[in-house]
Design a protein around this motif. Structure first.
Motif, PDB file in Angstrom:
ATOM      1  N   TYR A 105     -46.525 -51.391 -12.911  1.00 23.12           N
ATOM      2  CA  TYR A 105     -47.291 -50.884 -14.048  1.00 23.12           C
ATOM      3  C   TYR A 105     -46.656 -51.260 -15.386  1.00 23.12           C
ATOM      4  CZ  TYR A 105     -49.945 -47.605 -16.913  1.00 23.12           C
ATOM      5  OH  TYR A 105     -50.751 -47.049 -17.860  1.00 23.12           O
ATOM      6  N   VAL A 106     -45.335 -51.055 -15.512  1.00 27.25           N
ATOM      7  CA  VAL A 106     -44.650 -51.272 -16.788  1.00 27.25           C
ATOM      8  C   VAL A 106     -44.445 -52.752 -17.080  1.00 27.25           C
ATOM      9  CG1 VAL A 106     -42.500 -50.870 -18.067  1.00 27.25           C
ATOM     10  CG2 VAL A 106     -43.519 -49.027 -16.742  1.00 27.25           C
ATOM     11  N   PHE A 107     -43.996 -53.506 -16.085  1.00 26.49           N
ATOM     12  CA  PHE A 107     -43.664 -54.904 -16.316  1.00 26.49           C
ATOM     13  C   PHE A 107     -44.807 -55.860 -15.989  1.00 26.49           C
ATOM     14  CE2 PHE A 107     -39.495 -52.894 -15.537  1.00 26.49           C
ATOM     15  CZ  PHE A 107     -38.927 -53.142 -16.776  1.00 26.49           C
ATOM     16  N   GLY A 108     -45.856 -55.357 -15.385  1.00 32.47           N
ATOM     17  CA  GLY A 108     -47.024 -56.189 -15.092  1.00 32.47           C
ATOM     18  C   GLY A 108     -46.777 -57.252 -14.031  1.00 32.47           C
ATOM     19  N   ILE A 109     -45.847 -56.987 -13.131  1.00 29.43           N
ATOM     20  CA  ILE A 109     -45.569 -57.940 -12.053  1.00 29.43           C
ATOM     21  C   ILE A 109     -46.707 -57.871 -11.045  1.00 29.43           C
ATOM     22  CG2 ILE A 109     -43.979 -58.461 -10.151  1.00 29.43           C
ATOM     23  CD1 ILE A 109     -41.728 -57.503 -11.917  1.00 29.43           C
ATOM     24  N   ASP A 110     -47.053 -58.999 -10.472  1.00 34.81           N
ATOM     25  CA  ASP A 110     -48.144 -59.076  -9.500  1.00 34.81           C
ATOM     26  C   ASP A 110     -47.953 -58.041  -8.393  1.00 34.81           C
ATOM     27  OD1 ASP A 110     -50.449 -61.039  -8.500  1.00 34.81           O
ATOM     28  OD2 ASP A 110     -49.223 -60.445  -6.774  1.00 34.81           O
ATOM     29  N   LYS A 111     -49.047 -57.395  -8.001  1.00 33.69           N
ATOM     30  CA  LYS A 111     -48.933 -56.324  -7.001  1.00 33.69           C
ATOM     31  C   LYS A 111     -48.456 -56.848  -5.650  1.00 33.69           C
ATOM     32  CE  LYS A 111     -53.594 -56.363  -5.259  1.00 33.69           C
ATOM     33  NZ  LYS A 111     -54.784 -55.696  -4.909  1.00 33.69           N
ATOM     34  N   ASN A 112     -48.854 -58.070  -5.267  1.00 28.56           N
ATOM     35  CA  ASN A 112     -48.406 -58.628  -3.989  1.00 28.56           C
ATOM     36  C   ASN A 112     -46.904 -58.882  -3.992  1.00 28.56           C
ATOM     37  OD1 ASN A 112     -51.101 -58.643  -3.150  1.00 28.56           O
ATOM     38  ND2 ASN A 112     -51.425 -60.678  -3.970  1.00 28.56           N
ATOM     39  N   LEU A 113     -46.395 -59.354  -5.123  1.00 32.18           N
ATOM     40  CA  LEU A 113     -44.957 -59.569  -5.267  1.00 32.18           C
ATOM     41  C   LEU A 113     -44.219 -58.230  -5.240  1.00 32.18           C
ATOM     42  CD1 LEU A 113     -42.757 -61.716  -5.786  1.00 32.18           C
ATOM     43  CD2 LEU A 113     -43.108 -61.319  -8.219  1.00 32.18           C
ATOM     44  N   THR A 114     -44.788 -57.222  -5.888  1.00 32.82           N
ATOM     45  CA  THR A 114     -44.175 -55.894  -5.918  1.00 32.82           C
ATOM     46  C   THR A 114     -44.128 -55.280  -4.524  1.00 32.82           C
ATOM     47  OG1 THR A 114     -45.030 -55.594  -8.160  1.00 32.82           O
ATOM     48  CG2 THR A 114     -44.273 -53.633  -7.013  1.00 32.82           C
ATOM     49  N   ILE A 115     -45.179 -55.462  -3.752  1.00 33.63           N
ATOM     50  CA  ILE A 115     -45.196 -54.954  -2.371  1.00 33.63           C
ATOM     51  C   ILE A 115     -44.098 -55.621  -1.555  1.00 33.63           C
ATOM     52  CG2 ILE A 115     -46.552 -54.928  -0.234  1.00 33.63           C
ATOM     53  CD1 ILE A 115     -49.049 -54.613  -2.045  1.00 33.63           C
ATOM     54  N   GLY A 116     -43.932 -56.923  -1.730  1.00 35.44           N
ATOM     55  CA  GLY A 116     -42.865 -57.633  -1.035  1.00 35.44           C
ATOM     56  C   GLY A 116     -41.491 -57.165  -1.478  1.00 35.44           C
ATOM     57  N   LEU A 117     -41.319 -56.939  -2.786  1.00 34.92           N
ATOM     58  CA  LEU A 117     -40.038 -56.427  -3.288  1.00 34.92           C
ATOM     59  C   LEU A 117     -39.704 -55.074  -2.669  1.00 34.92           C
ATOM     60  CD1 LEU A 117     -40.269 -57.246  -7.106  1.00 34.92           C
ATOM     61  CD2 LEU A 117     -38.531 -58.082  -5.523  1.00 34.92           C
ATOM     62  N   LEU A 118     -40.702 -54.209  -2.596  1.00 32.62           N
ATOM     63  CA  LEU A 118     -40.492 -52.881  -2.010  1.00 32.62           C
ATOM     64  C   LEU A 118     -40.054 -52.998  -0.554  1.00 32.62           C
ATOM     65  CD1 LEU A 118     -40.750 -49.762  -2.042  1.00 32.62           C
ATOM     66  CD2 LEU A 118     -43.145 -50.077  -1.414  1.00 32.62           C
ATOM     67  N   ASN A 119     -40.758 -53.802   0.226  1.00 32.37           N
ATOM     68  CA  ASN A 119     -40.405 -53.960   1.637  1.00 32.37           C
ATOM     69  C   ASN A 119     -39.051 -54.625   1.821  1.00 32.37           C
ATOM     70  OD1 ASN A 119     -42.651 -52.818   3.108  1.00 32.37           O
ATOM     71  ND2 ASN A 119     -43.857 -54.426   2.145  1.00 32.37           N
ATOM     72  N   GLY A 120     -38.739 -55.595   0.975  1.00 33.39           N
ATOM     73  CA  GLY A 120     -37.447 -56.256   1.063  1.00 33.39           C
ATOM     74  C   GLY A 120     -36.301 -55.326   0.707  1.00 33.39           C
ATOM     75  N   ALA A 121     -36.471 -54.548  -0.373  1.00 35.77           N
ATOM     76  CA  ALA A 121     -35.420 -53.627  -0.794  1.00 35.77           C
ATOM     77  C   ALA A 121     -35.179 -52.550   0.252  1.00 35.77           C
ATOM     78  CB  ALA A 121     -35.789 -52.994  -2.130  1.00 35.77           C
ATOM     79  N   LEU A 122     -36.239 -52.167   0.971  1.00 39.83           N
ATOM     80  CA  LEU A 122     -36.092 -51.175   2.035  1.00 39.83           C
ATOM     81  C   LEU A 122     -35.740 -51.830   3.368  1.00 39.83           C
ATOM     82  CD1 LEU A 122     -39.087 -48.820   1.217  1.00 39.83           C
ATOM     83  CD2 LEU A 122     -36.669 -48.415   0.793  1.00 39.83           C
ATOM     84  N   THR A 123     -35.575 -53.134   3.384  1.00 36.94           N
ATOM     85  CA  THR A 123     -35.321 -53.947   4.578  1.00 36.94           C
ATOM     86  C   THR A 123     -36.327 -53.619   5.681  1.00 36.94           C
ATOM     87  OG1 THR A 123     -33.658 -52.468   5.545  1.00 36.94           O
ATOM     88  CG2 THR A 123     -32.848 -54.180   4.056  1.00 36.94           C
ATOM     89  N   SER A 124     -37.584 -53.503   5.292  1.00 38.36           N
ATOM     90  CA  SER A 124     -38.639 -53.142   6.232  1.00 38.36           C
ATOM     91  C   SER A 124     -39.408 -54.386   6.665  1.00 38.36           C
ATOM     92  CB  SER A 124     -39.590 -52.131   5.587  1.00 38.36           C
ATOM     93  OG  SER A 124     -40.658 -51.852   6.460  1.00 38.36           O
ATOM     94  N   THR A 125     -38.939 -55.013   7.729  1.00 35.35           N
ATOM     95  CA  THR A 125     -39.619 -56.195   8.242  1.00 35.35           C
ATOM     96  C   THR A 125     -41.012 -55.871   8.771  1.00 35.35           C
ATOM     97  OG1 THR A 125     -37.450 -57.086   8.778  1.00 35.35           O
ATOM     98  CG2 THR A 125     -39.322 -58.226   9.705  1.00 35.35           C
ATOM     99  N   PRO A 126     -41.219 -54.740   9.447  1.00 41.12           N
ATOM    100  CA  PRO A 126     -42.593 -54.394   9.830  1.00 41.12           C
ATOM    101  C   PRO A 126     -43.486 -54.203   8.607  1.00 41.12           C
ATOM    102  CG  PRO A 126     -41.046 -53.067  11.080  1.00 41.12           C
ATOM    103  CD  PRO A 126     -40.252 -53.795  10.041  1.00 41.12           C
ATOM    104  N   GLY A 127     -42.905 -53.688   7.526  1.00 35.54           N
ATOM    105  CA  GLY A 127     -43.662 -53.554   6.282  1.00 35.54           C
ATOM    106  C   GLY A 127     -44.070 -54.908   5.730  1.00 35.54           C
TER     107      GLY A 127
END
Length: 158
Positions: A105-127
């Motif tokens: 929301y704040v930085f306007g990063i693409d939502k698909n990239l943000t979803i990947g960042l979230l899953n990567g930071a949580l090390t959620s491969t199923p995610g």
């Protein structure tokens, strides 16, 4: 050098290099099976691609090996401190989701990239697998590749 254009050979090479790097210990710490994903990220950065079927098989095998490795200690820990761990996990996932939303929301990063960042930071491969299916965008994988090393390093340090 024709071997490097053969996707089967490249897949085998990624796995072999990952297992070799994963066995290296530094001060008692090793990447173990996670090294395979790091090697795959490096190969992917340089444009190496494996067939889509192998990508899914790779995800399944990675999740399987992590489960086999962590499963017994997970249930033992769950018996001892199940409630506390469930609350901590809920706080972790909730705060991570909130931070990911704020990044979007704040930085306007693409939502698909943000979803990947979230899953990567949580090390959620199923995610990641779910994100790839839901978004149908390579940006989810790129975000995962950016976030995953930081997620693994954070777990090792903590």
């Amino acid at each position: 050098m024709e071997l490097f254009t053969n996707s089967y050979f490249v897949l085998f090479l990624i796995i072999v290099i990952g297992f070799i790097i994963g066995r290296i210990k530094f001060k008692g710490i090793s990447l173990d099976v996670s090294a395979v994903i790091f090697v795959a990220l490096v190969f992917g950065h340089y444009g190496v691609q494996v067939p889509k079927d192998f990508q899914y098989i790779g995800l399944v095998l990675f999740i399987f090996t992590i489960g086999i490795q962590a499963g017994p200690s997970f249930f033992e820990s769950f018996k001892k401190n199940g409630r506390e761990l469930a609350v901590l996990a809920s706080i972790l996932v909730g705060s991570s989701g909130l931070i990911a939303f704020l990044i979007f929301y704040v930085f306007g990063i693409d939502k698909n990239l943000t979803i990947g960042l979230l899953n990567g930071a949580l090390t959620s491969t199923p995610g990641l697998a779910a994100a790839i299916d839901a978004t149908d965008s390579p940006l989810a994988s790129i975000g995962y590749g950016i976030g995953y090393p930081f997620g693994v390093i954070g777990v090792i340090l903590l």
